[in-house]
Design a protein around this motif. Structure first.
Motif, PDB file in Angstrom:
ATOM      1  N   ARG A  60       3.017 -42.927 -17.282  1.00 52.37           N
ATOM      2  CA  ARG A  60       1.616 -43.462 -17.214  1.00 52.37           C
ATOM      3  C   ARG A  60       1.291 -44.256 -18.247  1.00 52.37           C
ATOM      4  O   ARG A  60       0.111 -44.299 -18.525  1.00 52.37           O
ATOM      5  CB  ARG A  60       0.751 -42.288 -16.751  1.00 52.37           C
ATOM      6  CG  ARG A  60       0.961 -41.305 -15.543  1.00 52.37           C
ATOM      7  CD  ARG A  60      -0.234 -40.595 -15.575  1.00 52.37           C
ATOM      8  NE  ARG A  60      -1.374 -41.074 -15.053  1.00 52.37           N
ATOM      9  CZ  ARG A  60      -2.696 -40.456 -14.519  1.00 52.37           C
ATOM     10  NH1 ARG A  60      -2.516 -39.026 -14.876  1.00 52.37           N
ATOM     11  NH2 ARG A  60      -3.536 -41.162 -14.337  1.00 52.37           N
ATOM     12  N   ASP A 118       0.463 -47.793 -17.967  1.00 55.13           N
ATOM     13  CA  ASP A 118      -0.600 -48.445 -17.668  1.00 55.13           C
ATOM     14  C   ASP A 118      -1.753 -47.783 -17.898  1.00 55.13           C
ATOM     15  O   ASP A 118      -2.827 -48.369 -18.504  1.00 55.13           O
ATOM     16  CB  ASP A 118      -0.247 -49.133 -16.480  1.00 55.13           C
ATOM     17  CG  ASP A 118       1.013 -50.213 -16.215  1.00 55.13           C
ATOM     18  OD1 ASP A 118       1.266 -50.798 -17.287  1.00 55.13           O
ATOM     19  OD2 ASP A 118       1.469 -50.218 -15.246  1.00 55.13           O
ATOM     20  N   THR A 119      -1.790 -46.807 -17.438  1.00 55.78           N
ATOM     21  CA  THR A 119      -3.325 -45.713 -17.735  1.00 55.78           C
ATOM     22  C   THR A 119      -3.387 -45.670 -19.070  1.00 55.78           C
ATOM     23  O   THR A 119      -4.513 -45.689 -19.549  1.00 55.78           O
ATOM     24  CB  THR A 119      -2.936 -44.495 -16.813  1.00 55.78           C
ATOM     25  OG1 THR A 119      -2.608 -44.690 -15.493  1.00 55.78           O
ATOM     26  CG2 THR A 119      -4.327 -43.874 -16.816  1.00 55.78           C
ATOM     27  N   GLN A 175      -5.315 -48.567 -20.653  1.00 55.52           N
ATOM     28  CA  GLN A 175      -6.671 -48.613 -20.271  1.00 55.52           C
ATOM     29  C   GLN A 175      -7.242 -47.807 -21.145  1.00 55.52           C
ATOM     30  O   GLN A 175      -8.426 -47.890 -21.370  1.00 55.52           O
ATOM     31  CB  GLN A 175      -6.804 -48.406 -18.677  1.00 55.52           C
ATOM     32  CG  GLN A 175      -7.931 -48.314 -18.336  1.00 55.52           C
ATOM     33  CD  GLN A 175      -7.972 -48.110 -16.657  1.00 55.52           C
ATOM     34  OE1 GLN A 175      -7.967 -49.067 -16.096  1.00 55.52           O
ATOM     35  NE2 GLN A 175      -8.282 -46.852 -16.310  1.00 55.52           N
ATOM     36  N   ASP A 204      -7.047 -40.492 -17.819  1.00 52.54           N
ATOM     37  CA  ASP A 204      -7.736 -41.152 -16.701  1.00 52.54           C
ATOM     38  C   ASP A 204      -9.271 -41.110 -17.095  1.00 52.54           C
ATOM     39  O   ASP A 204      -9.854 -41.000 -16.066  1.00 52.54           O
ATOM     40  CB  ASP A 204      -7.402 -40.790 -15.509  1.00 52.54           C
ATOM     41  CG  ASP A 204      -7.373 -39.409 -15.239  1.00 52.54           C
ATOM     42  OD1 ASP A 204      -8.011 -38.574 -16.009  1.00 52.54           O
ATOM     43  OD2 ASP A 204      -6.420 -38.856 -14.405  1.00 52.54           O
ATOM     44  N   HIS A 237     -12.900 -41.849 -18.785  1.00 54.18           N
ATOM     45  CA  HIS A 237     -13.728 -42.915 -19.462  1.00 54.18           C
ATOM     46  C   HIS A 237     -14.769 -42.337 -20.341  1.00 54.18           C
ATOM     47  O   HIS A 237     -15.591 -41.517 -19.343  1.00 54.18           O
ATOM     48  CB  HIS A 237     -14.026 -44.082 -18.394  1.00 54.18           C
ATOM     49  CG  HIS A 237     -14.588 -45.160 -19.318  1.00 54.18           C
ATOM     50  ND1 HIS A 237     -16.074 -45.466 -19.617  1.00 54.18           N
ATOM     51  CD2 HIS A 237     -14.066 -46.480 -19.509  1.00 54.18           C
ATOM     52  CE1 HIS A 237     -16.154 -46.534 -20.013  1.00 54.18           C
ATOM     53  NE2 HIS A 237     -15.161 -47.129 -20.181  1.00 54.18           N
ATOM     54  N   HIS A 290      -7.672 -42.399  -9.225  1.00 50.76           N
ATOM     55  CA  HIS A 290      -6.269 -43.210  -9.499  1.00 50.76           C
ATOM     56  C   HIS A 290      -5.436 -42.060  -8.454  1.00 50.76           C
ATOM     57  O   HIS A 290      -6.078 -41.272  -7.651  1.00 50.76           O
ATOM     58  CB  HIS A 290      -5.278 -42.484 -10.609  1.00 50.76           C
ATOM     59  CG  HIS A 290      -5.574 -41.023 -10.970  1.00 50.76           C
ATOM     60  ND1 HIS A 290      -4.458 -40.105 -10.640  1.00 50.76           N
ATOM     61  CD2 HIS A 290      -6.338 -40.289 -11.778  1.00 50.76           C
ATOM     62  CE1 HIS A 290      -4.668 -38.902 -11.286  1.00 50.76           C
ATOM     63  NE2 HIS A 290      -5.876 -38.957 -11.778  1.00 50.76           N
TER      64      HIS A 290
END
Length: 535
Positions: free
Chosen positions: A281, A283-284, A287, A370, A372, A487
């Motif tokens: 993961r 790419d996650t 972020q 995941d 924020h 996701h």
């Protein structure tokens, strides 16, 4: 000074009044039960009993009377003990109050008017206080409300179930079996109502009921709590005929607000160790690091990042992301731990928490890749966790599938525009306990995670239950600065049935709201209806 003395006077008066009323009420209950227990059974009631006439029936009847007498005697003994304890507490409080007043008088700082506190509150004073609370509550008459949102709905309850709009963790409109603390409250209220109805002074239209009330006569009750006034109970019982009913309204008033403590909390030196378990993961993770740089490095600056990576695949890419962050921001307060084993969230968090080798008792934030969050959440994390006293379990806002929410738009809004708290965009994830702030010392002392749990789920629930069973206070409330980003979720075939079912339920709940899913389900019917309307 005058205002402070007035507030002090009100507080002391309310304290003495509250304890005095409790003692008075319990004394009345003891007297009432004594009269009820000693009352002889009338000849008419004996004739009406179906078993009167045989020796066996008389023995059964006498056994029933003896059982009821024993029950009343135990209840009276319990009340007598409680009255003695309350008298002792009242005497202790009165002595403390007297000592405080004497000290204030010696120092010459006794405010005017406090001399009246030497007097014991009379029964009329107590009645006046409770009458004022009752008059403010919406019991005997309605009050004007500004909108439908101001109305406090009632909960309906029977002896077996509670029906409520605020479903909480269960998400069930009917709670059965009822939670023990709630069951004790409601059954105690029904018992109080039965004592009142069966008392010698109770009449309905000046006509005595033919037989005593029992729990089987209870039909249903309504209850609601007004935060600044008290709890209201409206209880309905069967009458003498199918068309007759007896309704009883009870009110449990709240006393005035009492100050518990006031303190200044300085969070300047509280460092948060954010622990993230990770497997692939990348790419996650990029972020997540973008959010981390904006919030933790640029705005807060009092954090440490611990990444626990499982496996060897893509580990070099993760290192590259961290190295780039160091070069561009000069941030070096992070730790990367690699474990060559199967991914286990609980295992990763446990290793990350125990990896802290400094003497300082660090504040931990267990986080997923995941997630924020904002700088306000970091402040909330520091304020709501306290070593040896409190752990913080925020209820985060979980985002729905953006492709469903914004399906009518040409372009998806930016991530910041998607992070809004609305019914159409997400929901409070009140069934999740994975994100938490707690001090390392508390985590170690409680025993950490169950290391036998592999893969997804349950490890956070087990830790949460440990804290619930401990003496630490668990702080939990909806947190508007913490988001779970949507996701694609896949449930592995190798999961056991209970975990697989839990995973699938979470997956379904995270897609869209009930109304949005209903619209998708009925899409064809809606289109056919629209075409008919155009003709």
């Amino acid at each position: 000074l005058k205002r402070q003395s007035t507030m002090f006077k009100r507080w002391l008066m309310a304290l003495v009044a509250r304890v005095g009323l409790i003692v008075l009420t319990l004394c009345c209950c003891v007297l009432l039960l004594y009269l009820l227990a000693c009352k002889p059974v009338s000849h008419g009631s004996q004739q009406s009993l179906p078993w009167a006439g045989s020796a066996t029936s008389k023995e059964r009847y006498m056994a029933l009377l003896q059982e009821r007498e024993d029950s009343h005697r135990h209840y009276i003994n319990s009340l007598t003990k409680q009255i003695a304890q309350l008298k002792e507490a009242l005497q202790e409080r009165t002595q403390q109050l007297q000592e405080s007043l004497d000290k204030a008088k010696i120092k010459g700082i006794l405010p005017q008017g406090l001399e009246s506190l030497h007097k014991t509150p009379t029964q009329s004073d107590l009645k006046e206080f409770f009458r004022s609370q009752l008059n403010q509550a919406e019991v005997n008459s309605g009050v004007k409300l500004p909108s439908e949102y101001a109305l406090i709905p009632f909960d309906t309850f029977t002896l077996q179930s509670v029906y409520q709009l605020e479903t909480g963790l269960t998400r069930h409109p009917a709670e059965r079996p009822v939670r023990k603390d709630r069951r004790d409250e409601l059954i105690g209220t029904v018992e109080t109502a039965l004592h009142v109805l069966n008392g010698p002074k109770h009449h309905t239209d000046n006509i005595r009921r033919k037989h005593t009330f029992s729990p089987s006569d209870f039909i249903q009750g309504l209850t609601r709590t007004e935060r600044d006034r008290g709890s209201i109970y409206e209880l309905t019982f069967k009458g003498d005929s199918p068309q007759d009913f007896t309704q009883l309204v009870l009110f449990r008033p709240f006393g005035p607000v009492m100050k518990v403590k006031s303190e200044i909390v300085n969070t300047q030196n509280i460092i948060i160790n954010i622990i993230v378990p990770l497997s692939k993961r990348v790419d996650t993770f990029k972020q997540f690091i973008k959010n981390f740089r904006e919030v933790c490095i640029q705005q807060d600056g009092r954090v440490h990042l611990t990444v626990v990576y499982f496996g060897r695949d893509q580990i070099d890419e993760v290192k590259a992301v961290l190295d780039q962050t160091t070069r561009e921001t000069r941030f070096r307060s992070f730790t990367l731990i690699q474990l060559n084993e199967e991914f286990s969230r609980g295992r990763g968090l446990d290793v990350g928490a125990r990896a802290w080798r400094r003497s300082q008792n660090i504040l931990l934030f267990f986080c997923d890749v995941d997630i924020h969050f904002t700088a306000d959440f970091l402040t909330s994390c520091r304020l709501n966790a306290e070593p040896g006293k409190r752990v913080y379990y925020p209820v985060l806002f979980s985002q729905y599938n953006p492709s469903i929410i914004y399906r009518n738009q040409t372009l998806l809004p930016s991530l910041q525009q998607q992070l809004v708290i609305r019914k159409e965009s997400g929901f409070w994830r009140d069934f999740g306990f994975g994100m938490t702030c707690q001090y390392r010392s508390d985590f170690i002392n409680i025993g950490g995670f169950d290391r036998s749990i592999k893969g997804w789920g349950l490890e956070d629930v087990h830790l949460y239950r440990k804290y619930l069973h401990s003496k630490l206070m668990v702080i939990r409330f909806p947190t508007r600065s913490l988001f779970h980003l949507w996701h694609e979720k896949s449930c592995a075939d190798e999961l056991p049935p209970d975990k697989y079912k839990m995973c699938m339920q979470t997956k379904a709940m995270s897609e869209a709201s009930h109304s949005q899913l209903g619209e998708l389900f009925s899409k064809q019917e809606i289109q056919v209806h629209a075409q008919k309307q155009m003709k």
